[in-house]
Design a protein around this motif. Structure first.
Motif, mmCIF file in Angstrom:
data_model
loop_
_atom_site.group_PDB
_atom_site.id
_atom_site.type_symbol
_atom_site.label_atom_id
_atom_site.label_comp_id
_atom_site.label_asym_id
_atom_site.label_seq_id
_atom_site.Cartn_x
_atom_site.Cartn_y
_atom_site.Cartn_z
ATOM 1 N N LEU A 317 0.809 -1.212 0.000
ATOM 2 C CA LEU A 317 0.000 0.000 0.000
ATOM 3 C C LEU A 317 0.844 1.264 0.000
ATOM 4 C CD1 LEU A 317 -2.900 -0.984 2.413
ATOM 5 C CD2 LEU A 317 -3.001 -0.683 -0.054
ATOM 6 N N SER A 318 2.105 1.154 0.417
ATOM 7 C CA SER A 318 2.965 2.334 0.362
ATOM 8 C C SER A 318 3.214 2.787 -1.068
ATOM 9 C CB SER A 318 4.305 2.033 1.048
ATOM 10 O OG SER A 318 4.962 0.943 0.391
ATOM 11 N N ARG A 319 3.036 1.885 -2.033
ATOM 12 C CA ARG A 319 3.217 2.224 -3.456
ATOM 13 C C ARG A 319 1.908 2.673 -4.090
ATOM 14 N NH1 ARG A 319 7.727 3.134 -5.828
ATOM 15 N NH2 ARG A 319 6.856 2.306 -7.757
ATOM 16 N N LEU A 320 0.839 2.763 -3.313
ATOM 17 C CA LEU A 320 -0.462 3.113 -3.868
ATOM 18 C C LEU A 320 -0.474 4.494 -4.526
ATOM 19 C CD1 LEU A 320 -3.244 1.911 -4.217
ATOM 20 C CD2 LEU A 320 -3.934 2.930 -2.052
ATOM 21 N N GLU A 325 -0.994 7.711 -9.490
ATOM 22 C CA GLU A 325 -0.418 8.730 -10.373
ATOM 23 C C GLU A 325 -0.256 8.199 -11.793
ATOM 24 O OE1 GLU A 325 3.652 11.460 -10.720
ATOM 25 O OE2 GLU A 325 3.309 10.157 -8.978
ATOM 26 N N ALA A 326 0.213 6.953 -11.920
ATOM 27 C CA ALA A 326 0.368 6.365 -13.253
ATOM 28 C C ALA A 326 -0.975 6.188 -13.936
ATOM 29 C CB ALA A 326 1.091 5.023 -13.142
ATOM 30 N N THR A 327 -2.006 5.826 -13.182
ATOM 31 C CA THR A 327 -3.333 5.643 -13.769
ATOM 32 C C THR A 327 -3.928 6.979 -14.202
ATOM 33 O OG1 THR A 327 -3.631 3.759 -12.282
ATOM 34 C CG2 THR A 327 -5.579 4.571 -13.423
ATOM 35 N N VAL A 328 -3.709 8.022 -13.414
ATOM 36 C CA VAL A 328 -4.211 9.348 -13.788
ATOM 37 C C VAL A 328 -3.555 9.812 -15.076
ATOM 38 C CG1 VAL A 328 -4.262 11.766 -13.086
ATOM 39 C CG2 VAL A 328 -4.826 9.986 -11.434
ATOM 40 N N ARG A 329 -2.267 9.559 -15.231
ATOM 41 C CA ARG A 329 -1.593 9.938 -16.484
ATOM 42 C C ARG A 329 -2.167 9.182 -17.672
ATOM 43 N NH1 ARG A 329 3.283 9.608 -13.356
ATOM 44 N NH2 ARG A 329 3.704 7.575 -14.311
ATOM 45 N N ALA A 330 -2.748 7.993 -17.425
ATOM 46 C CA ALA A 330 -3.364 7.221 -18.510
ATOM 47 C C ALA A 330 -4.747 7.734 -18.876
ATOM 48 C CB ALA A 330 -3.464 5.744 -18.103
ATOM 49 N N GLY A 331 -5.271 8.752 -18.157
ATOM 50 C CA GLY A 331 -6.537 9.366 -18.531
ATOM 51 C C GLY A 331 -7.711 9.004 -17.658
ATOM 52 N N VAL A 332 -7.472 8.389 -16.483
ATOM 53 C CA VAL A 332 -8.569 8.023 -15.587
ATOM 54 C C VAL A 332 -8.526 8.957 -14.374
ATOM 55 C CG1 VAL A 332 -9.573 6.218 -14.159
ATOM 56 C CG2 VAL A 332 -8.498 5.624 -16.326
ATOM 57 N N PRO A 333 -9.529 9.832 -14.187
ATOM 58 C CA PRO A 333 -9.543 10.695 -13.000
ATOM 59 C C PRO A 333 -9.828 9.876 -11.751
ATOM 60 C CG PRO A 333 -11.564 10.967 -14.262
ATOM 61 C CD PRO A 333 -10.680 10.063 -15.072
ATOM 62 N N ILE A 334 -8.973 10.024 -10.721
ATOM 63 C CA ILE A 334 -9.063 9.201 -9.519
ATOM 64 C C ILE A 334 -9.034 10.097 -8.289
ATOM 65 C CG2 ILE A 334 -7.930 7.412 -8.138
ATOM 66 C CD1 ILE A 334 -6.854 6.212 -10.661
ATOM 67 N N ASP A 335 -9.903 9.797 -7.340
ATOM 68 C CA ASP A 335 -9.896 10.422 -6.017
ATOM 69 C C ASP A 335 -9.446 9.364 -5.020
ATOM 70 O OD1 ASP A 335 -10.899 12.779 -7.097
ATOM 71 O OD2 ASP A 335 -12.975 12.109 -6.864
ATOM 72 N N LEU A 336 -8.317 9.623 -4.349
ATOM 73 C CA LEU A 336 -7.759 8.671 -3.391
ATOM 74 C C LEU A 336 -8.000 9.168 -1.978
ATOM 75 C CD1 LEU A 336 -6.094 6.181 -2.634
ATOM 76 C CD2 LEU A 336 -4.014 7.562 -2.948
ATOM 77 N N ASP A 355 -0.753 -6.892 2.867
ATOM 78 C CA ASP A 355 -0.299 -5.671 2.205
ATOM 79 C C ASP A 355 -0.193 -5.877 0.704
ATOM 80 O OD1 ASP A 355 0.541 -3.020 2.137
ATOM 81 O OD2 ASP A 355 2.654 -3.547 2.369
ATOM 82 N N LEU A 356 0.398 -6.993 0.287
ATOM 83 C CA LEU A 356 0.529 -7.289 -1.136
ATOM 84 C C LEU A 356 -0.838 -7.534 -1.774
ATOM 85 C CD1 LEU A 356 2.127 -8.027 -3.679
ATOM 86 C CD2 LEU A 356 2.390 -10.346 -2.750
ATOM 87 N N ALA A 358 -3.767 -6.362 -0.847
ATOM 88 C CA ALA A 358 -4.498 -5.101 -0.960
ATOM 89 C C ALA A 358 -4.026 -4.306 -2.168
ATOM 90 C CB ALA A 358 -4.318 -4.286 0.319
ATOM 91 N N TYR A 359 -2.718 -4.256 -2.373
ATOM 92 C CA TYR A 359 -2.188 -3.521 -3.525
ATOM 93 C C TYR A 359 -2.658 -4.159 -4.829
ATOM 94 C CZ TYR A 359 1.155 -1.506 -6.813
ATOM 95 O OH TYR A 359 1.729 -0.875 -7.883
ATOM 96 N N ARG A 360 -2.607 -5.502 -4.917
ATOM 97 C CA ARG A 360 -2.993 -6.170 -6.159
ATOM 98 C C ARG A 360 -4.486 -5.989 -6.450
ATOM 99 N NH1 ARG A 360 1.536 -6.362 -8.904
ATOM 100 N NH2 ARG A 360 3.055 -7.893 -8.133
ATOM 101 N N ILE A 361 -5.311 -5.971 -5.418
ATOM 102 C CA ILE A 361 -6.747 -5.771 -5.634
ATOM 103 C C ILE A 361 -7.008 -4.398 -6.229
ATOM 104 C CG2 ILE A 361 -8.947 -5.474 -4.430
ATOM 105 C CD1 ILE A 361 -8.072 -7.710 -2.547
ATOM 106 N N VAL A 362 -6.376 -3.371 -5.672
ATOM 107 C CA VAL A 362 -6.537 -2.020 -6.220
ATOM 108 C C VAL A 362 -5.974 -1.952 -7.637
ATOM 109 C CG1 VAL A 362 -5.923 0.400 -5.919
ATOM 110 C CG2 VAL A 362 -6.493 -0.987 -3.925
ATOM 111 N N GLN A 363 -4.832 -2.597 -7.859
ATOM 112 C CA GLN A 363 -4.218 -2.578 -9.190
ATOM 113 C C GLN A 363 -5.127 -3.224 -10.228
ATOM 114 O OE1 GLN A 363 -0.785 -5.153 -9.802
ATOM 115 N NE2 GLN A 363 0.276 -3.495 -10.855
ATOM 116 N N GLU A 364 -5.719 -4.370 -9.883
ATOM 117 C CA GLU A 364 -6.613 -5.049 -10.821
ATOM 118 C C GLU A 364 -7.873 -4.228 -11.070
ATOM 119 O OE1 GLU A 364 -8.129 -7.685 -13.462
ATOM 120 O OE2 GLU A 364 -6.112 -7.690 -12.580
ATOM 121 N N ALA A 365 -8.393 -3.598 -10.018
ATOM 122 C CA ALA A 365 -9.595 -2.775 -10.178
ATOM 123 C C ALA A 365 -9.330 -1.604 -11.117
ATOM 124 C CB ALA A 365 -10.065 -2.272 -8.824
#
Length: 462
Positions: A317-320, A325-336, A355-356, A358-365
Motif C-alpha cells: 500500500l505504500s506504493r499506492l 499517479e500512473a493511472t491518472v496519467r493514462a486518462g482516468v480521474p481518480i480520487d484517493l 499488504d501485497l 491489498a495492492y494487487r486488488i486495487v491494481q486489478e480494479a
C-alpha cells in the motif's frame, strides 16, 4: 471476468456519431437473429435414434407441449374433413371413409416421438385410401386427396427433424415410386396429384434436414464452448495461484532468512548459553536453510525465466500513490482517500501477504477501469480499524467507448481477487451499480493473527 468497470453484457455509452450507432445497432440485430435461428434449430432437432418427443429439451413446458398440441389440431381437423370429402366427393361409404380418415390422420400423434413408425402406418393407410378413391370412377383429384397430402407433408417434416439423410432419401424414393405407380391408374379426366406430393414431400424433407443439421451443429458448438470455458477457467485459476505463489515466496523468504540469521548468530550474541540451546539454535538454522532451498527449488518451476520483473520487491500500500499517479496519467480521474500519516503507521501490523493482496486488488480494479470504463471517475477509499483493512474502489459509467479488443477481458480479475482474499481470510464483494458503474469492496484482516480462511468468499460474477 470480474472487473471494476462496466460489465461486458452492459452496453457502453454510444459514440457521438450517428452512423456508427446505427451500424452497431444493425450488427446487434443481425447477431440476435442468427442466435435465435441457432437456438430454434437446437430445440427442434433431436439426434437420430432418439425417441424423446420433439422439443423435449425446450426450457418451458408450453414449448414442450406445442408439438403434441399442433399434431392433435391436425388430427382433429383432418379426420372429419377426410370423412366428409370421401363420402360426398368420392362416393365412399361413411364407415369406410371414417376408418380411412382415422388411419391417415391419427399417426400424426405418434409422429411427435416416433415419426418413422408413424410414417409406416400412414403410407399404408394412404395407399389403401388411394386404391379406394381410384376404384371410384370420377373426375376428382387422384391418386392422393388434399387431406392425404397435408398429413403426409407434416409427417415428412417431423421425419426430417429426427432421421438421417439416408433414411430420408429412402422415404422420398418410396414416395416417388408409389406416387408414380398409383398415378398411372387414375382416370384421364381426373387431376394428377402424384407430382404435387412428390415435390412437397421432397421440399419438406430437405428443409427439415437442413434445420436439423443446423441444430446439431449449434448443439456441438455450445458443448465445445462449454468445455472450452471450463478449461479456460481452470487454467486461469492455476495461473493466478502460481502468480500468488511466486509473490508469496518473496514475502516468506524474507522471514525465513531472518530466522536463519538470528538462529546462527544467537550463540555469539547471547552469553552463557548451554550446549543444548546451542544445538537447538543450530537445528533451527539448518531447518530454515533447508526450507529456503526447497522454496527456491519450487520457485524455479513456478517462475518463468522470461519475466525478470517478477524478481523485483513486491509492492504494498505504500506504493499506492505511485499506482494512482500512473493511472491518472493514462486518462482516468481518480480520487484517493486513505488514512492520515499517524494512522497509516499502523499498517505495520498488517502482514506482508495482506499488504501485497491489498495492492494487487486495487491494481486489478484500476486496470479494469481503464479496460472497460475509460475516462470514468474513480474513487479509491482505504480505511483501517482495529480488526480489518477495508478497500473500496468505485467507478462511474464510461465517458468513452471501450476498445473492442480490451472489452472482452481475460477472466483473471475475479479469480485473482477471490484467491487473494481467501488466502488471507478476507472477503470481497464486486458487482455493477445502477448508474452503469462498478464497485469492488474488499475486507482484509489487519492483525498478524492467523485468520480462518473463507472457503466461499462473497462475490458477484459480471
Amino acid at each position: 471476468m470480474s472487473s471494476a468497470s462496466t460489465p461486458p453484457d452492459q452496453d457502453p455509452r454510444p459514440p457521438a456519431a450517428e452512423p456508427d450507432r446505427r451500424g452497431v445497432t444493425l450488427q446487434r440485430a443481425t447477431a440476435g437473429v442468427r442466435e435465435g435461428l441457432g437456438r430454434a434449430g437446437a430445440f427442434l432437432s433431436t439426434p437420430a435414434g432418439r425417441t424423446e418427443p420433439l422439443l423435449a429439451r425446450a426450457p418451458k413446458r408450453w414449448m414442450r407441449l406445442l408439438p403434441l398440441i399442433t399434431a392433435l389440431a391436425f388430427v382433429v381437423t383432418l379426420i372429419p374433413v377426410t370423412t366428409q370429402v370421401l363420402t360426398n366427393d368420392y362416393g365412399v361409404s361413411g364407415g369406410l371413409a371414417g376408418a380411412l380418415g382415422v388411419a391417415q390422420a391419427a399417426p400424426l400423434l405418434l409422429a411427435v416421438s416416433r415419426p418413422l413408425a408413424a410414417w409406416c402406418i400412414m403410407i399404408a393407410a394412404d395407399v389403401l385410401g388411394a386404391i379406394v378413391t381410384l376404384s371410384m370412377s370420377n373426375d376428382r383429384p387422384a391418386p392422393w386427396t388434399a387431406m392425404i397430402i397435408v398429413g403426409y407433408v407434416v409427417v415428412c417434416l417431423l421425419l426430417s427433424l429426427r432421421e438421417s439423410r439416408l433414411t430420408l432419401l429412402g422415404i422420398w424414393l418410396v414416395t416417388v415410386v408409389v406416387s408414380l405407380v398409383l398415378g398411372a391408374f387414375r382416370d384421364d379426366g381426373s387431376q394428377d396429384t402424384s407430382v404435387l406430393l412428390i415435390v412437397l414431400s421432397g421440399v419438406a424433407l430437405l428443409l427439415g434436414a437442413l434445420l436439423r443439421e443446423r441444430g446439431d451443429a449449434q448443439r456441438r458448438l455450445i458443448e465445445q464452448e462449454t468445455i472450452s470455458e471450463a478449461e479456460r477457467a481452470q487454467r486461469t485459476l492455476l495461473e493466478e495461484r502460481a502468480r500468488i505463489a511466486r509473490e508469496l515466496h518473496d514475502v516468506v523468504a524474507h522471514h525465513m532468512s531472518v530466522i536463519t540469521v538470528q538462529a546462527d548468530s544467537a550463540p555469539y550474541r547471547l552469553d552463557g548459553l548451554p550446549d543444548a540451546a546451542r544445538e537447538e539454535f543450530g537445528s533451527i538454522a539448518a531447518s530454515a536453510r533447508e526450507s529456503l532451498t526447497e522454496m527456491r527449488r519450487l520457485l524455479a518451476v513456478l517462475r518463468s525465466e522470461d519475466t525478470p520483473g517478477e524478481r523485483a520487491p513486491q509492492p504494498g500500500l505504500s506504493r499506492l500513490p505511485h499506482l494512482v499517479e500512473a493511472t491518472v496519467r493514462a486518462g482516468v480521474p481518480i480520487d484517493l482517500s486513505r488514512p492520515e500519516l499517524s494512522v497509516l503507521t499502523q499498517l505495520a501490523d498488517v502482514t506482508p501477504a495482506v499488504d501485497l493482496s491489498a495492492y494487487r486488488i486495487v491494481q486489478e480494479a484500476l486496470s479494469n477501469v481503464m479496460r472497460h470504463a475509460p475516462g470514468a471517475r474513480t474513487t479509491i477509499t482505504v480505511t483501517l480499524d482495529e480488526a480489518h483493512l477495508l478497500i473500496l474502489v468505485v467507478n462511474g459509467p464510461p465517458t468513452e467507448a471501450p476498445d473492442s479488443l480490451e472489452h472482452s477481458g481475460t477472466g483473471h480479475g475475479l479469480v485473482g481477487m477471490r484467491e487473494r482474499v481467501r488466502l488471507v481470510g478476507g472477503t470481497v464483494d464486486a458487482g455493477p451499480l445502477p448508474d452503469g458503474g462498478f464497485r469492488v469492496a474488499a475486507q482484509l484482516p489487519s492483525s498478524r493473527r492467523n485468520p480462518a480462511p473463507h472457503d466461499h468468499p462473497r462475490d458477484h460474477r459480471r
